[in-house]
Design a protein around this motif. Structure first.
Motif, short mmCIF file in Angstrom:
data_model
loop_
_atom_site.label_atom_id
_atom_site.label_comp_id
_atom_site.label_asym_id
_atom_site.label_seq_id
_atom_site.Cartn_x
_atom_site.Cartn_y
_atom_site.Cartn_z
N GLY A 80 0.79 -1.22 0.00
CA GLY A 80 0.00 0.00 0.00
C GLY A 80 0.82 1.27 0.00
N TRP A 81 2.15 1.17 0.13
CA TRP A 81 3.01 2.35 0.17
C TRP A 81 2.95 3.10 -1.16
N VAL A 82 3.00 4.41 -1.09
CA VAL A 82 2.97 5.27 -2.27
C VAL A 82 4.38 5.79 -2.55
N ASP A 83 4.87 5.52 -3.75
CA ASP A 83 6.14 6.07 -4.22
C ASP A 83 5.88 7.53 -4.58
N ALA A 84 6.25 8.45 -3.68
CA ALA A 84 5.83 9.84 -3.79
C ALA A 84 6.31 10.49 -5.09
N ILE A 85 7.56 10.24 -5.46
CA ILE A 85 8.10 10.86 -6.67
C ILE A 85 7.32 10.39 -7.90
N ARG A 86 7.09 9.09 -8.00
CA ARG A 86 6.37 8.56 -9.16
C ARG A 86 4.90 8.94 -9.14
N ALA A 87 4.33 9.12 -7.96
CA ALA A 87 2.92 9.49 -7.88
C ALA A 87 2.67 10.85 -8.51
N LEU A 88 3.60 11.79 -8.32
CA LEU A 88 3.43 13.14 -8.86
C LEU A 88 4.17 13.37 -10.16
N HIS A 89 5.13 12.50 -10.47
CA HIS A 89 5.92 12.65 -11.71
C HIS A 89 5.99 11.28 -12.39
N GLN A 117 -1.62 7.29 5.52
CA GLN A 117 -1.86 8.50 6.32
C GLN A 117 -0.92 9.63 5.94
N ALA A 118 0.26 9.30 5.42
CA ALA A 118 1.16 10.34 4.91
C ALA A 118 0.79 10.72 3.48
N ALA A 119 0.41 9.73 2.67
CA ALA A 119 0.10 9.99 1.26
C ALA A 119 -1.08 10.94 1.10
N GLU A 120 -2.05 10.87 2.01
CA GLU A 120 -3.20 11.75 1.89
C GLU A 120 -2.83 13.21 2.16
N ARG A 121 -1.64 13.44 2.69
CA ARG A 121 -1.17 14.80 2.96
C ARG A 121 -0.16 15.29 1.92
N LEU A 122 0.09 14.48 0.88
CA LEU A 122 1.11 14.80 -0.11
C LEU A 122 0.72 16.01 -0.95
N ILE A 123 1.59 17.01 -0.97
CA ILE A 123 1.38 18.22 -1.77
C ILE A 123 2.31 18.24 -2.98
N ASP A 124 3.58 17.94 -2.75
CA ASP A 124 4.57 18.09 -3.81
C ASP A 124 5.72 17.13 -3.54
N ALA A 125 6.51 16.90 -4.57
CA ALA A 125 7.69 16.04 -4.45
C ALA A 125 8.65 16.40 -5.56
N GLY A 126 9.94 16.20 -5.33
CA GLY A 126 10.90 16.54 -6.36
C GLY A 126 12.31 16.10 -6.01
N VAL A 127 13.25 16.49 -6.86
CA VAL A 127 14.67 16.20 -6.68
C VAL A 127 15.44 17.50 -6.87
N ASP A 128 16.31 17.84 -5.94
CA ASP A 128 17.13 19.05 -6.05
C ASP A 128 18.40 18.73 -6.84
N ARG A 129 18.24 18.65 -8.16
CA ARG A 129 19.34 18.25 -9.05
C ARG A 129 20.54 19.18 -8.95
N ASP A 189 27.59 12.07 -5.12
CA ASP A 189 27.09 11.55 -6.38
C ASP A 189 25.57 11.37 -6.37
N HIS A 190 24.93 11.74 -5.26
CA HIS A 190 23.47 11.74 -5.15
C HIS A 190 22.96 13.17 -5.03
N ALA A 191 21.68 13.36 -5.36
CA ALA A 191 21.00 14.62 -5.11
C ALA A 191 19.85 14.37 -4.13
N PRO A 192 19.48 15.37 -3.33
CA PRO A 192 18.38 15.17 -2.39
C PRO A 192 17.04 15.00 -3.11
N ALA A 193 16.27 14.02 -2.68
CA ALA A 193 14.88 13.87 -3.11
C ALA A 193 14.00 14.27 -1.94
N TRP A 194 12.82 14.82 -2.21
CA TRP A 194 12.02 15.35 -1.11
C TRP A 194 10.53 15.26 -1.40
#
Length: 569
Positions: A184-193, A225-237, A247-252
């Motif tokens: 049931g977990w929501v992949d936040a990045i893929r959900a919005l992008h 319970q977290a996914a219902e509060r999701l507003i935005d998601a992204g990566v700070d490239r 070699d990684h960038a923050p995802a949020w």
């Protein structure tokens, strides 16, 4: 609330980069991986100066995880995955921040494969999958953040064949990641992008950053319970482009404040996160067994309601009425397959009193309350439900025995009690319904226990022994307190291990006694708990006999409604 995950790849070497990003991005919580620093080398002072509290598990030269929280201290709840030993490689940490449980995980890379390292990766992922299921079932906001070292699909890597044999892309790795999503977990990045690359990692080799030859291996998975509060998601490239960068960038992700979070209706025009592709609909669970601490709720009702509530003959009835209202509400909201109410034995000492005469000493009950406690089992039976009461046992013991038995049968359990001792029963299949204010209960599962006390449910009895319990007159270890008790158990795992290591030698015998008192007796004898059909009409007749006419009318309405539906008598 902005929550990020960032594989920093050596926190001290890249501290300036980290601090610069914290100043510009202002995340509220950050899950860090690959600290590559021992505990003593963690830059706590620099992060505090930047406004962040922190908890961490370090490891010299490799691995290491941490959680930062802006303006507060994270509440540490776990430093390793259950079932996987003590995780000497420092790959997992978990903490509660402002009502959200957050992880920082760093899964093994697994290369080269095939080989032992790949086997270790899969084993670690299986432990994570099992723990994720427990967290999801807890019914609280959780963010599983970290470097999973898994490329979930071919969309998550640049076009190439060079990674074909890499452990990050193997079917076994991807299948375990998908198993977590299937819970049931929501992949936040893929959900919005859903279609954008959204890479989070670019190897230093072969000019991959300049060519945008990236992979998406850093993920933030959200509970319902977290996914219902999701507003935005992204990566700070842009962070990857800085001098001396990881070699990684923050995802949020950004979540709405809890007070503003609302489930979006079907016809809402608000933009919301779509369900992830391939997510399975939850399978309806069977009806739970509801077990209730009768004394706990009777006491609450007695002290909450006016003493002017009387039944036939001018006898007190406030506790009866309050308990009855609670029982009907639980039945209506939870629709259990059966109900068991456990009761304390007040006219005979239990084995706990015999072991420790000071146990619960000084407690005195009003005669009016005792009279109603004697009458309440009759009301429970009139409703068609089961009672459990026997000399030498407390209500908690019957609750524990019922929960264990139901779990063995593959069922689910709801334990309604105002006694925190019952937190030791919390599991993937057992949830505690803990009253928090008038008419409201908190649902306590393993994650909630960890968030409140920093220990697992199976450590609660040890925790009580060490911390003490003033209400039961258990003194614990003087000066240790809740935080100290939790730290002891994080270090040694159990009270027994702490004693074997020489801790609390002067108190060893008493601490073992206190633990035996705090531990519930899971072998208490129970009545048969087959599926029940409520007998509301019989309960209504008893309420009429007691001249509790409003209660009787409610029960009669339930009886009529159930008869029409063909479901009760």
């Amino acid at each position: 609330m902005k929550i990020a995950t960032f594989n920093i790849n050596n926190i001290n070497k890249r501290l300036a980069n980290l601090l610069a990003w914290l100043r510009s991005a202002k995340p509220d919580v950050v899950a860090l991986q690959e600290l590559k620093a021992a505990d003593a080398e963690f830059p706590k002072a620099a992060l505090e100066k930047a406004g962040y509290g922190a908890v961490w598990c370090g490891q010299k030269s490799r691995n290491g995880v941490a959680i930062l929280a802006r303006g507060c201290e994270p509440i540490l709840t776990r430093t390793h995955l259950p079932g996987g030993g003590t995780d000497a490689q420092s790959r997992y940490i978990e903490a509660a921040v402002r009502g959200v449980l957050i992880t920082s995980l760093y899964a093994p890379n697994g290369n080269p494969q095939p080989g032992p390292k790949f086997g270790e990766k899969l084993a670690w992922m299986r432990h994570l999958t099992a723990h994720a299921e427990d967290l999801y079932k807890a019914g609280i906001p959780v963010v599983l953040a970290g470097d999973y070292n898994v490329v979930p699909t071919d969309r998550d890597i640049y076009p190439t064949k060079s990674y074909a044999k890499d452990a990050l892309l193997q079917p076994e790795s991807r299948a375990l990641f998908q198993r977590i999503l299937d819970q049931g977990w929501v992949d936040a990045i893929r959900a919005l992008h859903p279609d954008a690359p959204m890479y989070t990692f670019w190897d230093y080799m072969r000019n991959r950053w300049a060519r945008d030859a990236g992979l998406r291996i850093d993920h933030l998975l959200l509970s319902a319970q977290a996914a219902e509060r999701l507003i935005d998601a992204g990566v700070d490239r842009d962070v990857r482009a800085r001098d001396g960068a990881s070699d990684h960038a923050p995802a949020w992700v950004e979540l709405r404040d809890a007070a503003k979070a609302r489930r979006t209706s079907r016809d809402s025009t608000r933009k919301t996160a779509p369900a992830p592709v391939g997510r399975k609909a939850p399978v309806p669970a069977g009806r739970p067994l509801l077990v209730i601490d009768g004394d706990s709720f009777a006491h609450r009702a007695y002290h909450a309601l006016p003493k002017t509530i009387l039944r036939r003959g001018g006898r007190p009835a406030g506790a009866i009425l309050g308990f009855a209202n609670m029982l009907l509400k639980f039945y209506r909201t939870e629709q259990p397959r059966a109900v068991l109410v456990g009761w304390d034995t007040l006219d005979a000492p239990t084995y706990r009193h015999q072991k420790f005469p000071a146990y619960q000493s000084g407690r005195e009950f009003d005669k009016a309350l005792l009279e109603q406690l004697d009458a309440l089992p009759q009301f429970v039976a009139a409703c068609g439900f089961a009672n459990a009461k026997a000399a030498g046992y407390e209500a908690d013991d019957f609750l524990a025995a019922a929960a264990v038995g139901e779990e063995r049968r593959g069922g689910t359990v709801l334990v309604a009690s105002g006694d925190r001792d019952t937190f030791q029963l919390a599991s993937a299949s057992t949830t505690i319904l803990f009253p928090v204010r008038a008419g409201e209960v908190a649902r306590i599962g393993p994650a909630e226990v960890r968030a409140r006390y920093g220990v697992d449910p199976d450590q609660v009895a040890d925790f009580i022994a060490l911390r003490g319990d003033p209400s039961d007159k258990l003194p614990g270890v003087a000066g240790l307190g809740a935080a100290g008790a939790a730290q002891v158990l994080r270090t040694y795992g159990t009270l027994e291990n702490a004693l074997k290591a020489g801790r609390f030698a002067a108190h060893a015998e008493r601490l073992q006694l206190f633990r035996s008192i705090a531990k519930m007796d899971r072998k208490a004898r129970l009545p048969r708990l087959a599926d029940q059909t409520p007998t509301w009409a019989k309960a209504a007749a008893l309420a009429r006999e007691w001249e509790l006419n409003q209660l009787a009318s409610r029960l009669e309405e339930l009886a009529v409604a159930a008869e029409r539906a063909g479901g009760a008598r």
